[in-house]
Design an enzyme around this catalytic site. Structure first.
Site, mmCIF file in Angstrom:
data_model
loop_
_atom_site.group_PDB
_atom_site.id
_atom_site.type_symbol
_atom_site.label_atom_id
_atom_site.label_comp_id
_atom_site.label_asym_id
_atom_site.label_seq_id
_atom_site.Cartn_x
_atom_site.Cartn_y
_atom_site.Cartn_z
ATOM 1 N N SER A 77 0.767 -0.992 -0.084
ATOM 2 C CA SER A 77 -0.198 -0.131 0.186
ATOM 3 C C SER A 77 1.051 1.397 0.052
ATOM 4 O O SER A 77 1.636 1.386 -0.886
ATOM 5 C CB SER A 77 -0.960 -0.211 0.963
ATOM 6 O OG SER A 77 -2.236 0.763 1.254
ATOM 7 N N ASP A 164 -9.231 -5.551 -5.229
ATOM 8 C CA ASP A 164 -8.500 -4.086 -4.780
ATOM 9 C C ASP A 164 -9.513 -2.743 -4.911
ATOM 10 O O ASP A 164 -8.739 -2.178 -6.381
ATOM 11 C CB ASP A 164 -7.432 -3.705 -4.663
ATOM 12 C CG ASP A 164 -6.315 -2.712 -3.999
ATOM 13 O OD1 ASP A 164 -7.459 -2.164 -3.295
ATOM 14 O OD2 ASP A 164 -5.367 -2.707 -3.609
ATOM 15 N N HIS A 196 -7.522 -5.981 -1.275
ATOM 16 C CA HIS A 196 -6.180 -4.906 -0.776
ATOM 17 C C HIS A 196 -5.957 -5.843 -0.028
ATOM 18 O O HIS A 196 -4.534 -5.058 0.222
ATOM 19 C CB HIS A 196 -6.355 -2.778 -0.197
ATOM 20 C CG HIS A 196 -5.665 -2.594 -0.120
ATOM 21 N ND1 HIS A 196 -4.497 -1.580 -0.993
ATOM 22 C CD2 HIS A 196 -5.487 -2.158 0.953
ATOM 23 C CE1 HIS A 196 -3.703 -1.237 -0.889
ATOM 24 N NE2 HIS A 196 -4.067 -0.968 0.837
#
Length: 234
Positions: A77, A164, A196
Site C-alpha cells: 500500500s 482492490d 487490498h
C-alpha cells in the site's frame, strides 16, 4: 514538542529540533513531522521519508548488522509507494524488491479509489474533484514512483489483488509493464478474488512464499510473468 511545532505548521523548526536532539529521535517524532509535511503541502520535507529510510539502512550497515550487497526492500500500500520510490531514487541500493498493492501512480487513483481524498491529502492538496485539473494531475504524476521508473534497475515482485478498491490494480500493472519494457526482471502475481489486504489464507501464504523465493535469489531474469492464482481459499 516536535508534534506541537509540526501541527502549528512550523516544519523547519520541528526538523531543526529533531536534528539537535542529543539522543536518537524516536519514530514518533519523525512520524509527526512527515504527517504534517503532507498536510501542509511541504513536498521538499515530505520527501524526507525516503532519505530517512536510506539513512537508517546506512546506520544498520555501519553497525555491521547488514551487508550492503544483500539488501532488499518490501512494502504494501503506502509502504509500496515508498518501496517503489526507494528503488527509483536509490537505483543501486537493493538487490530485490517486493510490493503488495503498491501506490505507483497517484493520477490513476483520482476518482477510482474508495478513499478519493487520500491522493490529495497525501500530497498536500486541499480538495478533491472527479474532474481534477490538469495542474493537479501533472503534480500527482511528478510525485509518483512512476515518474522515476526509467531509473529503476532492481528486480521486483508485484503482488496484486484484482478486487482492490483502495489501490486499483492498474497502478501496479502499469509500473510493472514499464519496468518490463526497459528490461528490468519482474514478476507479477494477481490474486483474482483478493482485495487490498490480500488476506485470504491461501493468497497470503502464496504471496509471502513468493517473497521468500525472491529474497533467496530465485528470480527469473528479464521476463514479464503474470501468475493468476486460481486456488484461493473459499
Amino acid at each position: 514538542m516536535v508534534d506541537l511545532l509540526s501541527r502549528s505548521g512550523r516544519l523547519n523548526a520541528a526538523y531543526d529540533l529533531i536534528q539537535s536532539m542529543p539522543v536518537e529521535p524516536h519514530a514518533g517524532a519523525w512520524g509527526a513531522l512527515l504527517g504534517a509535511c503532507k498536510l501542509n503541502g511541504n513536498i521538499e520535507l515530505g520527501e524526507l521519508e525516503v532519505n530517512d529510510v536510506l539513512m537508517a539502512i546506512d546506520h544498520v550497515i555501519d553497525l555491521g548488522l547488514a551487508s550492503p550487497s544483500k539488501l532488499a526492500v518490501l512494502g504494501g500500500s503506502h509502504g509500496g509507494f515508498l518501496t517503489t520510490h526507494l528503488i527509483g531514487q536509490a537505483q543501486d541500493k537493493f538487490v530485490a524488491a517486493a510490493a503488495r498493492n503498491p501506490v505507483c501512480n497517484l493520477t490513476l487513483m483520482v476518482g477510482t479509489t474508495d478513499i478519493p481524498d487520500w491522493a490529495y491529502g497525501s500530497e498536500g492538496q486541499n480538495s478533491f474533484t472527479d474532474a481534477p485539473s490538469a495542474e493537479h494531475l501533472t503534480f500527482f504524476q511528478s510525485k509518483s514512483p512512476i515518474a522515476l521508473v526509467s531509473k529503476v534497475k532492481t528486480p521486483t515482485l508485484f503482488l496484486l489483488g484484482a478486487q482492490d478498491l483502495r489501490v486499483p490494480v492498474s497502478t501496479g500493472l502499469q509500473y510493472a509493464r514499464a519496468l518490463k519494457e526497459k528490461g528490468v526482471p519482474i514478476k507479477v502475481i494477481v490474486f483474482p478474488n483478493d482485495t487490498h489486504a490480500i488476506e485470504r489464507l491461501q493468497s497470503d501464504f502464496e504471496s509471502f512464499l513468493s517473497i521468500v523465493v525472491i529474497l533467496l535469489g530465485e528470480f527469473d531474469a528479464f521476463a514479464f510473468h503474470v501468475f493468476i492464482n486460481h486456488h484461493d481459499a473459499q
